[in-house]
Motif scaffolding. Structure first.
Motif, PDB file in Angstrom:
ATOM      1  N   GLY A  73      30.341  -5.628  40.949  1.00 11.33           N
ATOM      2  CA  GLY A  73      31.445  -6.193  41.734  1.00 11.33           C
ATOM      3  C   GLY A  73      31.176  -6.118  43.219  1.00 11.33           C
ATOM      4  O   GLY A  73      30.066  -6.382  43.681  1.00 11.33           O
ATOM      5  N   VAL A  74      32.178  -5.716  43.986  1.00 11.02           N
ATOM      6  CA  VAL A  74      31.972  -5.582  45.433  1.00 11.02           C
ATOM      7  C   VAL A  74      31.407  -4.212  45.797  1.00 11.02           C
ATOM      8  O   VAL A  74      31.187  -3.915  46.963  1.00 11.02           O
ATOM      9  N   GLY A  75      31.187  -3.367  44.796  1.00 11.10           N
ATOM     10  CA  GLY A  75      30.474  -2.110  45.032  1.00 11.10           C
ATOM     11  C   GLY A  75      31.329  -0.887  45.294  1.00 11.10           C
ATOM     12  O   GLY A  75      30.798   0.185  45.576  1.00 11.10           O
ATOM     13  N   PHE A  76      32.657  -1.003  45.195  1.00 10.38           N
ATOM     14  CA  PHE A  76      33.519   0.154  45.481  1.00 10.38           C
ATOM     15  C   PHE A  76      33.250   1.327  44.541  1.00 10.38           C
ATOM     16  O   PHE A  76      33.181   2.474  44.968  1.00 10.38           O
ATOM     17  N   SER A  77      33.143   1.039  43.234  1.00 13.84           N
ATOM     18  CA  SER A  77      32.951   2.134  42.266  1.00 13.84           C
ATOM     19  C   SER A  77      31.623   2.836  42.505  1.00 13.84           C
ATOM     20  O   SER A  77      31.545   4.068  42.506  1.00 13.84           O
TER      21      SER A  77
END
Length: 225
Positions: A73-77
């Motif tokens: 995804g956008v890399g938050f996790s």
């Protein structure tokens, strides 16, 4: 006088094996759109961080647990897991080459470059459903965020992940006492039942408060020790 443009600007558009993926900038935000369906943006990240923390908190105090994150995804996790020294190996499965590229050398690098440089991090370019059913490795936590939830999948093939066979495969990927955490845009009592039927213990949902509407949730289940 200056007026701010409100129209999103397309930064990249790719045809992938699962259809079209688009990265666009809308004001301050970066957004990922798959086949015309909004997937996620860089606005908040609270629920992606909770997904990782809820899994970590549900584990016993085992040293350096290994986590598999489903969906870059956008890399938050990923960024949140890498910022926590308690995690050991951090593997991320992402099936879209475009999304991996946007993180490695594109506009999303600002969110994930520290995490990608972390020696614990490994990016696996493969389909999550396939990987979970075939991978030899096991993990202490699976944090899955590839859909809008078990009842609202992004592509048809993802449905199998939430089926009895898919949940059995998730359980097989977990170490004894390991945790399955699944993000969802809305609570699903049917999915809680499916987790229990698949033999997961301590099944519960954790809500992420939102400003309005139905809260996002993380569904949690633990493999028997």
């Amino acid at each position: 006088m200056h007026t701010h443009t409100t129209a999103p600007v397309v930064l990249d558009r790719r045809e992938g094996p699962y259809g079209e993926v688009v990265l666009r900038r809308h004001g301050e935000l970066l957004q990922i759109i798959a086949n015309g369906c909004f997937l996620m943006d860089t606005s908040d990240g609270r629920s992606e961080r909770l997904l990782v923390d809820a899994a970590r908190d549900a584990l016993d105090d085992r040293p350096r647990p290994a986590v598999l994150i489903g969906g870059l995804g956008v890399g938050f996790s990923l960024a949140h897991a890498a910022a926590d020294p308690r995690w050991g190996r951090i593997a991320v499965v992402e099936r879209e080459r475009a999304i991996i590229d946007w993180h490695r050398e594109g506009p999303l690098a600002e969110l994930s470059e520290t995490a990608l440089a972390d020696p614990r991090t490994q990016i696996l370019h493969t389909d999550l459903v396939t990987y979970i059913s075939e991978a030899p490795e096991t993990y202490d936590a699976l944090c899955l965020d590839i859909d809008n939830g078990p009842d609202w999948t992004v592509t048809e093939g993802n449905n199998s992940l939430y089926s009895p066979a898919g949940l059995a495969a998730c359980k097989a990927r977990l170490t004894p006492g390991g945790v399955l955490a699944v993000w969802s845009a809305k609570p699903s009592s049917a999915f809680d039942d499916a987790l229990r039927n698949a033999g997961f213990q301590r099944v519960r949902t954790e809500e992420i408060p939102v400003a309005r509407g139905v809260p996002d949730v993380v569904h949690l289940g633990v493999r028997a020790a």
